[in-house]
Design an enzyme around this catalytic site. Structure first.
Site, PDB file in Angstrom:
ATOM      1  N   ARG A  54      35.849  33.406  25.206  1.00 16.04           N
ATOM      2  CA  ARG A  54      36.408  32.133  25.620  1.00 16.04           C
ATOM      3  C   ARG A  54      35.010  31.127  25.098  1.00 16.04           C
ATOM      4  NH1 ARG A  54      35.356  31.329  30.092  1.00 16.04           N
ATOM      5  NH2 ARG A  54      34.638  33.279  31.156  1.00 16.04           N
ATOM      6  N   LYS A 196      43.992  31.183  30.256  1.00 23.18           N
ATOM      7  CA  LYS A 196      43.021  30.822  31.313  1.00 23.18           C
ATOM      8  C   LYS A 196      43.409  29.235  31.627  1.00 23.18           C
ATOM      9  CE  LYS A 196      40.629  34.475  31.710  1.00 23.18           C
ATOM     10  NZ  LYS A 196      40.828  35.253  33.048  1.00 23.18           N
ATOM     11  N   SER A 234      35.312  39.272  34.143  1.00 21.23           N
ATOM     12  CA  SER A 234      35.376  40.076  32.739  1.00 21.23           C
ATOM     13  C   SER A 234      34.596  41.126  32.572  1.00 21.23           C
ATOM     14  CB  SER A 234      35.741  39.130  31.567  1.00 21.23           C
ATOM     15  OG  SER A 234      36.181  40.030  30.512  1.00 21.23           O
ATOM     16  N   LYS A 238      38.513  44.877  36.594  1.00 21.98           N
ATOM     17  CA  LYS A 238      39.779  44.544  37.262  1.00 21.98           C
ATOM     18  C   LYS A 238      40.865  45.305  36.902  1.00 21.98           C
ATOM     19  CE  LYS A 238      40.352  40.091  37.042  1.00 21.98           C
ATOM     20  NZ  LYS A 238      39.451  40.159  35.763  1.00 21.98           N
ATOM     21  N   THR A 239      41.136  45.189  35.352  1.00 16.95           N
ATOM     22  CA  THR A 239      42.433  45.448  34.940  1.00 16.95           C
ATOM     23  C   THR A 239      42.480  47.319  34.949  1.00 16.95           C
ATOM     24  OG1 THR A 239      42.320  43.956  33.253  1.00 16.95           O
ATOM     25  CG2 THR A 239      43.506  45.780  32.789  1.00 16.95           C
ATOM     26  N   ARG A 318      40.302  42.851  22.426  1.00 16.46           N
ATOM     27  CA  ARG A 318      41.549  42.746  23.516  1.00 16.46           C
ATOM     28  C   ARG A 318      42.714  43.131  22.826  1.00 16.46           C
ATOM     29  NH1 ARG A 318      40.223  40.736  28.795  1.00 16.46           N
ATOM     30  NH2 ARG A 318      37.824  39.863  28.538  1.00 16.46           N
TER      31      ARG A 318
END
Length: 528
Positions: A54, A196, A234, A238-239, A318
């Site tokens: 980002r 996002k 990030s 979390k994932t 990713r």
């Protein structure tokens, strides 16, 4: 040629227009156009060039009278005039003439009461594949009766802004116009900007309907249907932690919490791949197959095998895939009221406890504080962990004043007696470069204990510096790692480092939240 109404947006001379192609068709189109290659697992692999994460400094919100008082303007929510936005959009529309156009008409928000329709217009088939997998995909019948989108997002990475003329900071721009209900993304091929931007829209709309938007993952007990949410920036896990084989995955990145329960904003997952292994993260590893889009993972040209340990393109490698690639996904992505909230942080100082319990005031403190270490590659220019405070664990996507979201969480914690824990997935035994990253199996064991109530009946020790309560035992976790000071050889060095971080907490809170109630302000770390 069917144009699906794009002429209303000014795209009047397209070379071809494709709407809601299947993943197979989009993969074929991307290969035909030279956008990427196939891996030995069948996944489409692309490199995104200059932008591999980002670009927060290139994000803007159009400042109009109808939204001006609702936006928390500052270094994160940066204003741009409607004239500048309109001019850039017109250039992007002109750029898209005589090109193949890929449309995805999809939805965000698995709760039908809160669903919003998004039209994504892409110049790249690979990015259209990405958003097809990441948003909620309408059925054939829903697509036939789709009607007008609530928001339209133009995505043209090949168009480069001229800062001196366009009023941007670089060749890239991500601009949200809440009044015209449009978003323009140009100059960057990093697909995360698309999803996002969807979050930025939902995070603006949902509070007006009494729904708390949360930058979190969520899962659910398959038998009791009790849900848990995991907040974190990030790279904090979390994932990974929400993809628990013993629980149903509701979603991995953004959810809403209404009085009916929680619901996923998305229909897919966007997981980090750096150092990925089948042993540590089998759900993500096995999701990298045909229909997935892989970004910036190094692949052998001959064997088409991945080298997940190679971060030479970026540490922020990713993969995007539909949530149903996870075998235990909850479809549709809805669950009940959360019984447990977990704040995830990756502390590069190596001084925060691996898990600690927070009372309601401490929960509010850590929610608005949002401490973690930005990990390498997540944003442009980040090459090693850097301590950071991101309000609400998702400041770049929360356009309204933090108190709006914080008050909504506080009300829900109190109303539903939700338990809150702070989990450190960062370093232990020393800071980054000296200590080691907390083992995933230990973090999983601690999270499991938090979810199943094991920590309700154990001994706690109060940490005077960080002002939290640390459980002293946890099944399948060595007791010596529960208290971080015990893991350091040099106790004086630990004490100095802990006070240093505590002071950073205090300074950040004093600067950012001078009007926060006293009971919340005093619930944080104490440097002296």
């Amino acid at each position: 040629m069917e144009t699906y109404g794009i002429e209303k947006l000014g795209i009047v001379n397209p070379k071809a227009v494709y709407r809601n192609l299947t993943p197979a068709q989009l993969t074929e189109a991307a290969l035909r156009r030279g956008e990427g290659k196939l891996s030995n697992t069948g996944a489409l692999v692309v490199t995104t060039g200059k932008y591999t994460g980002r670009s927060p400094k290139d994000k803007f919100i159009v400042d109009t009278p109808s939204v001006h008082d609702d936006i928390a303007w500052g270094s994160v929510n940066v204003p741009i005039t409607q004239e500048k936005f309109n001019a850039i959009r017109s250039k992007v529309v002109a750029y898209l003439q005589n090109r193949e156009i890929f449309i995805f008409d999809g939805k965000a928000g698995a709760d039908p009461v809160c669903t919003r329709k998004f039209r994504i217009i892409n110049e790249l088939a690979s990015q259209n594949l990405f958003i097809h997998e990441l948003l909620i995909r309408p059925t054939a019948e829903e697509l036939e009766n789709y009607g007008e989108a609530d928001f339209t997002i133009f995505v043209a990475p090949g168009f480069k802004c001229i800062p001196e003329i366009d009023g941007t900071h670089s060749e890239a721009a991500i601009i949200v116009d809440y009044e015209q209900k449009q978003v323009v993304i140009c100059g960057s091929q990093y697909s995360g900007e698309i999803k996002k931007s969807v979050f930025s829209v939902m995070n603006f709309l949902m509070p007006k309907e009494g729904v708390l938007p949360m930058h979190c993952s969520a899962n659910m007990d398959p038998e009791t249907h009790e849900t848990a949410v995991f907040f974190g920036l990030s790279g904090t896990g979390k994932t990974t932690l929400s993809a628990d084989p013993n629980r149903k995955l509701i979603g991995d990145d953004e959810h809403g919490w209404s009085d009916r329960g929680i619901f996923n904003f998305e229909g897919g997952c966007y997981a980090k791949c750096i150092n990925l292994s089948a042993e540590n993260e089998p759900e993500i590893y096995n999701a990298i197959k045909f229909g997935s889009l892989v970004e910036n993972v190094v692949m052998d040209d001959e064997t088409r095998e991945f080298d997940f340990d190679d971060g030479s393109l970026t540490e922020n490698t990713r993969v995007g895939y539909p949530v149903d690639y996870i075998s235990n996904a909850q479809i549709p992505g809805v669950g009940g009221i959360p019984k447990v909230v977990i704040f995830l942080t990756a502390d590069a100082f190596g001084v925060l406890p691996p898990i600690s319990r927070l009372d309601e005031n401490a929960a509010m403190y850590h929610f608005v504080t949002g401490f973690t270490s930005k990990l390498a590659g997540t944003e442009r220019g980040i090459t090693e962990p850097q301590p950071t405070f991101s309000t609400l664990f998702g400041e770049p996507f929360m356009p309204m004043d933090p108190s709006v979201y914080a008050n909504m969480l506080g009300e829900r914690i109190e109303k539903y007696n939700t338990k809150v824990y702070l989990v450190n997935t960062g370093w232990t035994g020393g800071p980054y470069g000296v200590g080691s990253r907390m083992k995933l199996k230990y973090t999983r064991a601690m999270v499991t204990a938090a979810l199943n109530g094991t920590f309700d009946d154990v001994e706690y020790k109060h940490d005077e510096v960080f002002n939290v309560d640390i459980p002293q035992t946890c099944p399948n976790v060595p007791s010596e790692i529960m208290n971080p000071r015990d893991t350091w050889e040099d106790k004086a060095a630990y004490d100095a480092q802990a006070k240093k971080l505590a002071k950073m907490f205090q300074d950040n809170f004093t600067k950012k939240y001078p009007n926060m109630p006293k009971n919340i302000a005093e619930a944080g770390p104490k440097a002296d």
